[in-house]
Design a protein around this motif. Structure first.
Motif, mmCIF file in Angstrom:
data_model
loop_
_atom_site.group_PDB
_atom_site.id
_atom_site.type_symbol
_atom_site.label_atom_id
_atom_site.label_comp_id
_atom_site.label_asym_id
_atom_site.label_seq_id
_atom_site.Cartn_x
_atom_site.Cartn_y
_atom_site.Cartn_z
ATOM 1 N N TYR A 107 -7.198 -7.952 16.193
ATOM 2 C CA TYR A 107 -6.712 -6.573 16.056
ATOM 3 C C TYR A 107 -5.270 -6.463 16.564
ATOM 4 C CZ TYR A 107 -6.265 -1.542 16.468
ATOM 5 O OH TYR A 107 -5.819 -0.252 16.346
ATOM 6 N N SER A 108 -5.006 -7.043 17.717
ATOM 7 C CA SER A 108 -3.667 -6.963 18.314
ATOM 8 C C SER A 108 -2.637 -7.706 17.471
ATOM 9 C CB SER A 108 -3.685 -7.518 19.736
ATOM 10 O OG SER A 108 -4.533 -6.740 20.554
ATOM 11 N N TYR A 109 -3.028 -8.823 16.874
ATOM 12 C CA TYR A 109 -2.113 -9.579 16.022
ATOM 13 C C TYR A 109 -1.664 -8.720 14.827
ATOM 14 C CZ TYR A 109 -0.329 -13.154 12.875
ATOM 15 O OH TYR A 109 0.464 -13.876 12.012
ATOM 16 N N TYR A 110 -2.601 -8.043 14.202
ATOM 17 C CA TYR A 110 -2.290 -7.259 13.001
ATOM 18 C C TYR A 110 -1.774 -5.854 13.293
ATOM 19 C CZ TYR A 110 -4.241 -10.900 10.086
ATOM 20 O OH TYR A 110 -4.472 -12.095 9.457
ATOM 21 N N ASN A 111 -2.114 -5.300 14.442
ATOM 22 C CA ASN A 111 -1.759 -3.909 14.735
ATOM 23 C C ASN A 111 -0.870 -3.734 15.959
ATOM 24 O OD1 ASN A 111 -3.551 -2.435 12.699
ATOM 25 N ND2 ASN A 111 -4.993 -3.797 13.722
ATOM 26 N N GLY A 112 -0.593 -4.810 16.660
ATOM 27 C CA GLY A 112 0.195 -4.703 17.869
ATOM 28 C C GLY A 112 -0.632 -4.131 19.012
ATOM 29 N N ARG A 138 -5.680 5.125 17.380
ATOM 30 C CA ARG A 138 -6.047 3.705 17.458
ATOM 31 C C ARG A 138 -7.447 3.554 18.056
ATOM 32 N NH1 ARG A 138 -1.686 0.031 17.313
ATOM 33 N NH2 ARG A 138 -2.752 -1.291 18.797
ATOM 34 N N THR A 184 -10.289 -8.466 19.809
ATOM 35 C CA THR A 184 -9.073 -7.896 20.396
ATOM 36 C C THR A 184 -7.842 -8.703 19.982
ATOM 37 O OG1 THR A 184 -10.376 -7.102 22.276
ATOM 38 C CG2 THR A 184 -7.978 -7.114 22.544
ATOM 39 N N GLU A 238 -3.620 0.742 25.845
ATOM 40 C CA GLU A 238 -4.843 -0.050 25.619
ATOM 41 C C GLU A 238 -5.141 -0.990 26.790
ATOM 42 O OE1 GLU A 238 -4.751 -0.035 20.735
ATOM 43 O OE2 GLU A 238 -3.570 -1.524 21.831
ATOM 44 N N GLY A 266 -8.626 -0.124 18.510
ATOM 45 C CA GLY A 266 -7.875 -0.819 19.550
ATOM 46 C C GLY A 266 -8.392 -0.453 20.933
#
Length: 177
Positions: free
Chosen positions: A19-24, A162, A16, A29, A165
């Motif tokens: 994923y969050s770092y690269y996709n926000g 997403r 998580t 979510e 995500g």
């Protein structure tokens, strides 16, 4: 079982985060994670524990079905097995026959006992084994549990574009927490 119990938190936290770092993050979510965490927790406390294990109250079969579904999403086993272990815990409290005695330590009482390789006897739940909702869950537990825990967040995520995500937040991180 040990592999799964190690991998879910690793994927939940690291997956998580990466994923969050690269996709926000979109607000839906973490909302799905919080709602899933709440519903699965209610499924265990209200459903598995109070309704089924202790028979603290009676309710309509639709509520029983919803409680069964919510509890299944917590991945803590089916109602019949969960209640068998819990009722044995109360009958043999803090003895060598208690399946998850706190006298063996906090870790053992909460998760260590699951990792032991011992027979999975089901006893003391004759009242539950005749319940058609619980017979259905017993037969299809893994489909229900995996479907609600991982497939449903993924499908919801498809709507938002997403899927991974939502799978990470609503599946792995929710179970980790």
């Amino acid at each position: 079982m040990v592999f799964v119990l190690i991998m879910i938190p690793i994927i939940g936290i690291l997956g998580t985060s990466i994923y969050s770092y690269y996709n926000g993050v979109i607000w839906q979510e973490p909302l799905l994670m919080i709602l899933g965490w709440w519903f699965s927790g209610i499924g265990i406390t209200f459903g598995y524990h109070r309704l089924f294990a202790h028979k603290s109250f009676k309710t309509h079969p639709i509520i029983e079905f919803i409680a069964m579904l919510c509890g299944s999403a917590a991945l803590q086993n089916n109602v019949i097995k969960w209640c068998s272990d819990h009722r044995l815990h109360h009958r043999k409290l803090d003895s060598k026959d208690d399946p998850y005695s706190i006298t063996q330590g906090f870790f053992y009482a909460h998760i260590g006992w699951i990792m032991e390789d011992k027979p999975t006897n089901i006893e003391g739940v004759d009242d539950l084994q005749n319940n058609s909702i619980l017979k259905f869950q017993y037969k299809y537990y893994w489909l229900i549990a995996i479907g609600l825990s991982f497939l449903l967040p993924f499908i919801i995520g498809l709507y938002y574009g997403r899927p991974f995500g939502f799978l990470l937040w609503g599946g792995f991180l929710r179970l980790t927490l």
